[in-house]
Design a protein around this motif. Structure first.
Motif, PDB file in Angstrom:
ATOM      1  N   PRO A   3      70.254  -8.631  62.980  1.00 45.73           N
ATOM      2  CA  PRO A   3      70.502  -8.902  61.565  1.00 45.73           C
ATOM      3  C   PRO A   3      69.231  -8.953  60.729  1.00 45.73           C
ATOM      4  N   CYS A   4      69.427  -8.787  59.420  1.00 43.98           N
ATOM      5  CA  CYS A   4      68.261  -8.774  58.544  1.00 43.98           C
ATOM      6  C   CYS A   4      67.730 -10.195  58.367  1.00 43.98           C
ATOM      7  N   ARG A   5      66.802 -10.342  57.468  1.00 44.43           N
ATOM      8  CA  ARG A   5      66.059 -11.591  57.341  1.00 44.43           C
ATOM      9  C   ARG A   5      66.902 -12.694  56.719  1.00 44.43           C
ATOM     10  N   PRO A   6      66.740 -13.908  57.215  1.00 45.38           N
ATOM     11  CA  PRO A   6      67.471 -15.001  56.605  1.00 45.38           C
ATOM     12  C   PRO A   6      66.944 -15.260  55.196  1.00 45.38           C
ATOM     13  N   SER A 263      56.441  -5.007  59.752  1.00 42.04           N
ATOM     14  CA  SER A 263      57.305  -6.086  60.213  1.00 42.04           C
ATOM     15  C   SER A 263      57.345  -6.165  61.740  1.00 42.04           C
ATOM     16  N   ARG A 264      58.527  -6.068  62.368  1.00 43.02           N
ATOM     17  CA  ARG A 264      58.555  -6.173  63.840  1.00 43.02           C
ATOM     18  C   ARG A 264      57.699  -5.076  64.452  1.00 43.02           C
ATOM     19  N   LYS A 267      54.099  -6.018  64.484  1.00 44.22           N
ATOM     20  CA  LYS A 267      53.751  -6.857  65.639  1.00 44.22           C
ATOM     21  C   LYS A 267      53.398  -5.928  66.811  1.00 44.22           C
ATOM     22  N   GLU A 301      58.900 -18.032  59.106  1.00 46.13           N
ATOM     23  CA  GLU A 301      59.551 -17.934  60.424  1.00 46.13           C
ATOM     24  C   GLU A 301      58.739 -18.697  61.482  1.00 46.13           C
ATOM     25  N   ILE A 306      62.126 -17.213  65.770  1.00 47.83           N
ATOM     26  CA  ILE A 306      62.009 -15.838  66.261  1.00 47.83           C
ATOM     27  C   ILE A 306      62.557 -15.725  67.688  1.00 47.83           C
ATOM     28  N   ARG A 309      66.471 -15.743  67.480  1.00 52.09           N
ATOM     29  CA  ARG A 309      67.151 -14.560  66.915  1.00 52.09           C
ATOM     30  C   ARG A 309      66.805 -13.276  67.646  1.00 52.09           C
ATOM     31  N   PHE A 310      65.628 -13.246  68.267  1.00 52.90           N
ATOM     32  CA  PHE A 310      65.191 -12.011  68.928  1.00 52.90           C
ATOM     33  C   PHE A 310      64.666 -12.322  70.330  1.00 52.90           C
ATOM     34  N   TRP A 313      62.287  -9.871  72.279  1.00 55.93           N
ATOM     35  CA  TRP A 313      61.004  -9.367  71.786  1.00 55.93           C
ATOM     36  C   TRP A 313      59.809  -9.856  72.623  1.00 55.93           C
ATOM     37  N   TRP A 354      58.924 -15.445  54.351  1.00 52.88           N
ATOM     38  CA  TRP A 354      59.341 -15.493  55.763  1.00 52.88           C
ATOM     39  C   TRP A 354      58.201 -15.037  56.683  1.00 52.88           C
ATOM     40  N   HIS A 399      59.339  -8.025  51.024  1.00 55.65           N
ATOM     41  CA  HIS A 399      59.075  -7.539  52.371  1.00 55.65           C
ATOM     42  C   HIS A 399      59.387  -6.042  52.450  1.00 55.65           C
TER      43      HIS A 399
HETATM   44  C1  GTR Z   1      63.094 -10.457  60.548  1.00 58.62           C
HETATM   45  C2  GTR Z   1      62.277 -11.161  61.575  1.00 58.62           C
HETATM   46  C3  GTR Z   1      60.832 -10.897  61.301  1.00 58.62           C
HETATM   47  C4  GTR Z   1      60.548  -9.439  61.019  1.00 58.62           C
HETATM   48  C5  GTR Z   1      61.672  -8.711  60.320  1.00 58.62           C
HETATM   49  C6  GTR Z   1      61.668  -7.192  60.360  1.00 58.62           C
HETATM   50  O1  GTR Z   1      64.419 -10.783  60.527  1.00 58.62           O
HETATM   51  O2  GTR Z   1      62.586 -12.520  61.500  1.00 58.62           O
HETATM   52  O3  GTR Z   1      60.048 -11.412  62.344  1.00 58.62           O
HETATM   53  O4  GTR Z   1      60.141  -8.786  62.136  1.00 58.62           O
HETATM   54  O5  GTR Z   1      62.906  -9.089  60.772  1.00 58.62           O
HETATM   55  O6  GTR Z   1      61.324  -6.559  61.346  1.00 58.62           O
HETATM   56  O7  GTR Z   1      62.069  -6.633  59.337  1.00 58.62           O
END
Ligand code: GTR
Length: 422
Positions: A3-6, A263-264, A267, A301, A306, A309-310, A313, A354, A399
């Motif tokens: 899911p997308c970001r809270p 984003s992810r 990382k 976050e 993290i 939810r993931f 990772w 976030w 974002h």
């Molecule tokens: C979010 C997550 C972030 C970030 C993001 C993304 O929901 O909490 O760590 O990686 O997704 O990849 O867009």
């Protein structure tokens, strides 16, 4: 895709005004930041608790690192293993043979653009897997071209409307086009190389390990496990394999490869860049928790968020730090420091609470003493000259990775590669 970001409450969507550019923070002197004084300071300005972070120039036994040689030796290896053990998991050293099949190599747009599509095939005793690499390069280059290499999250056909990019029937093209301003990048004399992260590790959930490329490795080298590699480390492994191919292609300049991710995938770019010193430049855009942002600054976050939810990772050990960030033996400024003396760019967005833009900036600043060992000027040095290797920007807005971000990264790459000077 998970899911997308809270939603983050509006009040914390952007940095408090005095922190936005934080010149006072830059002037503070980094030694202050390694003490508990920082917690007091941060709490009194934006109400955020920041636990003291490890000094990157101290060994685990407390003895100081004074020279670049001391850093590059044991200290770098020791830190890298700590990040593997506690956060990203161990990447196997077993080599999986890879072959590359150039399925297309065409020059288009009256010579302005060259499109290459290459299938990478990985074979081991355990099985076989493929990844599709797309390269878009200037069509008229006279010498090897510098590259921005990054994973995409929907398939190569999502980065452009170009009907020539291989796509499964019925898939919508160009969904993420705004994130990949290919024309601009190519006009600046750079190639874009991209693959889908799902080819290496489907970004779904903890059940996805058996479908990932980890299946090519012996059973005891696959996750999930306490210190076994997770999706981010598998994506980073994929970036290094893509670089193996790029290094074999005479069209491309493998000494000038920027590994980039949003984003992810930012990382993953950071972890790839920390591990693989062949990447000349590492770019982490809005990478947040587990990326460029300090974990010990409890903003946006958190480690618990993290991991909950993931869970696919990171490695299992990282969960021990849910709500216990103070106990983490490392923090993300040390990950950035592992990139020294190569170049690093961190990009934040002002409304991306976030990902904690200030935590991202602080991590970069806290890494500076390591870069300084190599004679690299600090972020705010007035005349950094041709030794500039650190970049930070805070783009107004949400974002995302957009043209202004790419403009900043291309300009920084130009400087790092000596294509422009002050
Ligand atoms: C979010 C997550 C972030 C970030 C993001 C993304 O929901 O909490 O760590 O990686 O997704 O990849 O867009």
């Amino acid at each position: 895709m998970p899911p997308c970001r809270p939603c983050v409450p509006r009040a914390s969507q952007s940095l408090p005004a005095p922190l936005r550019n934080a010149p006072w923070l830059r002037r503070l002197g980094l030694s202050v930041l390694f003490t508990a004084a920082l917690s007091v300071l941060a709490a009194s300005t934006d109400g955020v608790v920041t636990h003291p972070v490890p000094n990157p120039l101290l060994r685990a036994d407390g003895s100081p690192i004074a020279t670049a040689a001391e850093w590059s030796g044991q200290q770098r290896d020791a830190l890298l293993s700590r990040f593997e053990r506690e956060i990203y998991g161990r990447t196997p050293t077993t080599a999986v043979p890879m072959t590359a099949d150039v399925r297309e190599d065409v020059v288009l747009e009256g010579g302005a653009l060259r499109r290459k599509q290459v299938r990478l095939t990985f074979r081991s005793e355990e099985g076989i897997a493929t990844a599709e690499l797309l390269i878009l390069a200037p069509g008229r280059s006279t010498g090897p071209v510098p590259i921005f290499l990054g994973l995409n999250s929907g398939g190569n056909w999502t980065i452009s409307q170009d009907p020539g990019i291989a796509a499964p029937a019925g898939h919508k093209r160009g969904r993420h086009e705004r994130r990949w301003p290919v024309d601009f990048i190519v006009q600046q004399g750079y190639a874009v190389a991209t693959l889908c992260c799902d080819d290496f590790f489907p970004d779904k959930n903890i059940e996805s390990y058996p479908q990932s490329m980890q299946r090519l490795f012996p059973a005891d080298q696959r996750g999930p496990g306490a210190d076994q590699w997770g999706a981010i480390a598998t994506w980073a492994w994929g970036l290094s394999r893509a670089l193996d191919y790029l290094a074999s292609d005479p069209l491309l300049d493998s000494a000038r490869v920027a590994v980039i991710g949003h984003s992810r995938l930012g990382k993953a770019a950071l972890w790839a860049g920390a591990r693989d010193a062949r990447f000349a430049l590492v770019i982490a855009n809005n990478s947040g928790c587990g990326g460029a942002a300090l974990s010990k600054r409890i903003a946006g976050e958190t480690v618990r968020d993290i991991n909950s939810r993931f869970p696919h990772w990171f490695c299992g050990n990282f969960r021990a730090y849910n709500d216990r960030e103070a106990k983490l033996p490392v923090d993300q400024h040390q990950l950035i420091a592992l990139i020294a003396p190569r170049a690093i760019a961190v990009g934040s967005a002002s409304d991306d609470a976030w990902a904690d833009p200030l935590g991202e900036r602080m991590a970069l600043e806290l890494a500076q003493p390591v870069f300084a060992l190599f004679g690299i000027p600090s972020l705010d040095a007035p005349h950094p000259g041709d030794r500039q290797r650190l970049h930070y920007h805070l783009r107004p807005g949400e974002h995302d990775i957009l043209l202004p971000d790419w403009q900043a990264y291309v300009r920084f790459a130009d400087r790092v590669y000596g294509r422009i000077r002050d």
